[in-house]
Design a protein around this motif. Sequence first.
Motif, PDB file in Angstrom:
ATOM      1  N   PRO A 154      29.804  45.418  31.930  1.00  0.00           N
ATOM      2  CA  PRO A 154      31.123  44.830  31.624  1.00  0.00           C
ATOM      3  C   PRO A 154      31.935  44.554  32.991  1.00  0.00           C
ATOM      4  N   ASP A 155      32.886  43.700  33.003  1.00  0.00           N
ATOM      5  CA  ASP A 155      33.541  43.210  34.073  1.00  0.00           C
ATOM      6  C   ASP A 155      34.830  44.026  34.093  1.00  0.00           C
ATOM      7  N   TYR A 156      34.865  45.150  34.792  1.00  0.00           N
ATOM      8  CA  TYR A 156      36.027  46.203  34.902  1.00  0.00           C
ATOM      9  C   TYR A 156      37.323  45.479  35.808  1.00  0.00           C
ATOM     10  N   GLN A 157      36.953  44.553  36.513  1.00  0.00           N
ATOM     11  CA  GLN A 157      38.059  44.049  37.594  1.00  0.00           C
ATOM     12  C   GLN A 157      38.800  42.917  36.896  1.00  0.00           C
ATOM     13  N   ARG A 158      38.369  42.531  35.406  1.00  0.00           N
ATOM     14  CA  ARG A 158      38.872  41.369  34.836  1.00  0.00           C
ATOM     15  C   ARG A 158      40.297  41.730  34.242  1.00  0.00           C
ATOM     16  N   GLY A 159      41.205  41.410  34.389  1.00  0.00           N
ATOM     17  CA  GLY A 159      42.620  41.475  33.650  1.00  0.00           C
ATOM     18  C   GLY A 159      43.147  42.822  34.349  1.00  0.00           C
ATOM     19  N   VAL A 160      42.918  43.437  35.589  1.00  0.00           N
ATOM     20  CA  VAL A 160      43.240  44.580  35.775  1.00  0.00           C
ATOM     21  C   VAL A 160      44.674  44.273  36.684  1.00  0.00           C
ATOM     22  N   PRO A 161      45.619  45.021  36.119  1.00  0.00           N
ATOM     23  CA  PRO A 161      47.209  44.524  36.687  1.00  0.00           C
ATOM     24  C   PRO A 161      47.162  45.211  38.122  1.00  0.00           C
ATOM     25  N   ASN A 162      48.208  44.904  39.018  1.00  0.00           N
ATOM     26  CA  ASN A 162      48.540  45.226  40.217  1.00  0.00           C
ATOM     27  C   ASN A 162      48.997  46.553  40.201  1.00  0.00           C
TER      28      ASN A 162
ATOM     29  N   HIS B   8      33.456  48.427  44.527  1.00  0.00           N
ATOM     30  CA  HIS B   8      32.390  48.077  44.844  1.00  0.00           C
ATOM     31  C   HIS B   8      31.390  48.427  43.612  1.00  0.00           C
ATOM     32  N   TRP B   9      31.497  49.580  43.015  1.00  0.00           N
ATOM     33  CA  TRP B   9      30.653  50.182  41.851  1.00  0.00           C
ATOM     34  C   TRP B   9      30.938  49.102  40.519  1.00  0.00           C
ATOM     35  N   GLU B  10      32.328  48.620  40.450  1.00  0.00           N
ATOM     36  CA  GLU B  10      32.493  47.700  39.410  1.00  0.00           C
ATOM     37  C   GLU B  10      31.827  46.525  39.606  1.00  0.00           C
ATOM     38  N   ARG B  11      31.823  46.097  40.723  1.00  0.00           N
ATOM     39  CA  ARG B  11      31.075  44.611  41.177  1.00  0.00           C
ATOM     40  C   ARG B  11      29.420  45.036  40.911  1.00  0.00           C
TER      41      ARG B  11
END
Length: 271
Positions: free
Chosen positions: A118-126, A107-110
Amino acid sequence: TTCKYLLASGARSCGKSKPKMARNQEKAQAMLNRFLQYKKDQMYGNKGKRPAFASECDNLLHAERWRRQIIREVSKEVTEIQNGSLGEHRIRDLNDHINKLLREKKHWERQIKMLGGPDYQRGVPNIRDGRSGRPMGSNGYFYFGAAKDLPGVRELFEKKALEAIKRNRGDLHKLVDAQYYGYGDEDDGILTKVEAKVEEKARKRAVRKWTDTNKKAKVRKVDVTYDGTSSTTDKDGEVLLKAHVPLPSDEAIQAAILAKKKAELIAKFAK
């Protein structure tokens, strides 16, 4: 006695001056610390309780700080959950709280992205197990440390391991037959009827579009006046173009073309 008095007085004077100097340094250092803390509070804000909802924060620096705080809490609890002697209830509580923190971090990253960060959720592996490489959970819930060895969780991972067996190329080729390529789809006649209806609708739509396009097109007419000039008008009679030079008629153009071809043939056979 005089020398002893002088020495004693000098010692007392020296002893008083050193604490006074140290006290001045302490005051200066304390003032500098308060100034630095003031500047830090102005830039990053006062440290308070983290908001319950990320949407309540409208400051990018504050949102970044709350995200870092959540990451530190997750790291601390992941380290703590590695201890298998904590007990089943404590391990389950820790695992639930870690998953709650991970959802809060999203939620905080959104919110950071919405505030222009910056978009921290972009390219985050599972999240995967470091030993087997399999996912550590499903449906957004993950298991960490000793929680993977709890009753019922180990069986869940073993079942997933069986389901994750990949098929080789030979097994995939066994599933390829004529039906895979669409042969026999028209044998029952249902597909043919459906395609005929869709084709009829598409044909009517194309005809309607072509008719509307031709209706909107302007019809032009060329009128030649008695003085040799010509004008172009549309269907409403509005003059679109007026030529002030004489234009040849269709018969004159045909006669000129015929004469040119005749001259070319005479020149060709005369040689």
